[in-house]
Design a protein around this motif. Sequence first.
Motif, PDB file in Angstrom:
ATOM      1  N   SER A   1      -2.651   4.816  -8.135  1.00  0.00           N
ATOM      2  CA  SER A   1      -1.681   5.236  -7.106  1.00  0.00           C
ATOM      3  C   SER A   1      -1.839   4.328  -5.818  1.00  0.00           C
ATOM      4  O   SER A   1      -2.746   3.405  -5.847  1.00  0.00           O
ATOM      5  CB  SER A   1      -2.341   6.630  -6.441  1.00  0.00           C
ATOM      6  N   SER A   2      -0.837   4.652  -4.748  1.00  0.00           N
ATOM      7  CA  SER A   2      -1.067   3.775  -3.854  1.00  0.00           C
ATOM      8  C   SER A   2      -2.265   3.569  -2.845  1.00  0.00           C
ATOM      9  O   SER A   2      -2.491   2.288  -2.647  1.00  0.00           O
ATOM     10  CB  SER A   2       0.346   4.039  -2.926  1.00  0.00           C
ATOM     11  N   SER A   3      -2.768   4.479  -2.871  1.00  0.00           N
ATOM     12  CA  SER A   3      -4.252   4.526  -2.142  1.00  0.00           C
ATOM     13  C   SER A   3      -5.475   4.203  -3.118  1.00  0.00           C
ATOM     14  O   SER A   3      -6.535   3.815  -2.320  1.00  0.00           O
ATOM     15  CB  SER A   3      -4.327   5.779  -1.452  1.00  0.00           C
ATOM     16  N   GLY A   4      -5.244   4.049  -4.207  1.00  0.00           N
ATOM     17  CA  GLY A   4      -6.073   3.774  -4.985  1.00  0.00           C
ATOM     18  C   GLY A   4      -7.168   5.071  -5.603  1.00  0.00           C
ATOM     19  O   GLY A   4      -7.861   4.861  -6.350  1.00  0.00           O
ATOM     20  N   SER A   5      -6.582   6.184  -5.062  1.00  0.00           N
ATOM     21  CA  SER A   5      -7.584   7.410  -5.127  1.00  0.00           C
ATOM     22  C   SER A   5      -7.371   7.948  -6.602  1.00  0.00           C
ATOM     23  O   SER A   5      -8.270   8.853  -7.054  1.00  0.00           O
ATOM     24  CB  SER A   5      -7.324   8.373  -4.081  1.00  0.00           C
ATOM     25  N   SER A   6      -6.191   7.718  -7.087  1.00  0.00           N
ATOM     26  CA  SER A   6      -5.798   8.340  -8.482  1.00  0.00           C
ATOM     27  C   SER A   6      -5.460   7.136  -9.421  1.00  0.00           C
ATOM     28  O   SER A   6      -4.568   6.279  -9.085  1.00  0.00           O
ATOM     29  CB  SER A   6      -4.579   9.208  -8.353  1.00  0.00           C
TER      30      SER A   6
ATOM     31  N   ASP B   1       0.714  -1.135  -0.134  1.00  0.00           N
ATOM     32  CA  ASP B   1      -0.087  -0.007   0.019  1.00  0.00           C
ATOM     33  C   ASP B   1       0.800   1.244  -0.084  1.00  0.00           C
ATOM     34  O   ASP B   1       0.086   2.338   0.309  1.00  0.00           O
ATOM     35  CB  ASP B   1      -0.987   0.006   1.134  1.00  0.00           C
ATOM     36  N   ASP B   2       2.068   1.264  -0.305  1.00  0.00           N
ATOM     37  CA  ASP B   2       2.924   2.067  -0.382  1.00  0.00           C
ATOM     38  C   ASP B   2       3.365   2.489  -1.831  1.00  0.00           C
ATOM     39  O   ASP B   2       4.059   3.608  -2.090  1.00  0.00           O
ATOM     40  CB  ASP B   2       4.409   2.090   0.471  1.00  0.00           C
TER      41      ASP B   2
ATOM     42  N   ARG C   1      -7.482  -1.532  -6.971  1.00  0.00           N
ATOM     43  CA  ARG C   1      -6.793  -2.368  -6.186  1.00  0.00           C
ATOM     44  C   ARG C   1      -7.351  -2.647  -4.921  1.00  0.00           C
ATOM     45  O   ARG C   1      -8.326  -2.175  -4.301  1.00  0.00           O
ATOM     46  CB  ARG C   1      -5.239  -1.576  -5.999  1.00  0.00           C
ATOM     47  N   ASP C   2      -6.751  -4.060  -4.543  1.00  0.00           N
ATOM     48  CA  ASP C   2      -7.348  -4.529  -3.154  1.00  0.00           C
ATOM     49  C   ASP C   2      -6.042  -4.641  -2.440  1.00  0.00           C
ATOM     50  O   ASP C   2      -5.214  -5.493  -2.312  1.00  0.00           O
ATOM     51  CB  ASP C   2      -7.840  -5.796  -3.261  1.00  0.00           C
ATOM     52  N   ASN C   3      -5.718  -3.630  -1.556  1.00  0.00           N
ATOM     53  CA  ASN C   3      -4.796  -3.567  -0.589  1.00  0.00           C
ATOM     54  C   ASN C   3      -4.476  -4.685   0.548  1.00  0.00           C
ATOM     55  O   ASN C   3      -3.545  -4.842   1.048  1.00  0.00           O
ATOM     56  CB  ASN C   3      -4.579  -2.199  -0.097  1.00  0.00           C
ATOM     57  N   THR C   4      -5.699  -5.197   0.659  1.00  0.00           N
ATOM     58  CA  THR C   4      -5.922  -6.145   1.600  1.00  0.00           C
ATOM     59  C   THR C   4      -5.059  -7.513   1.219  1.00  0.00           C
ATOM     60  O   THR C   4      -4.582  -8.159   1.750  1.00  0.00           O
ATOM     61  CB  THR C   4      -7.343  -6.442   2.473  1.00  0.00           C
TER      62      THR C   4
END
Length: 121
Positions: free
Chosen positions: A52-57, A30-31, A72-75
């Motif tokens: 992006s790392s957070s998925g926001s972009s 997630d970085d 993306r699924d950071n889990t």
Amino acid sequence: DVQLQASGGGLVQPGGSLRLSCVASGLPFDDYAIGWFRQAPGKEREGVSCISSSGSSTYYADSVKGRFTISRDNTNNTVNLQMNSLKPEDTAVYYCHTLLIRLGRRPTDVWGQGTQVTVSS
């Protein structure tokens, strides 16, 4: 070791859909932003989409805008590329990618092994 494992390619008819997945290991997922690239025979590798790392972009190449969706699924350390309304010109080997940043070292490109997408009737 940092690894990206791409999967989900295959043969599909024009107008069909495929979902590619990229599973990462060995890094704080997630970085990191993750991208998808593709390379068709005889052509240079080109960027398709990234998130992006957070998925926001997100970013999409003009050639796939409105047809492909990245998520993306950071889990589960996974990035997916949903590809709809596929065209023969989407035929290529698709690679996921990230740029590994480590303190005191030069940034390093990390590539998945590639998954073949063939769009043909």
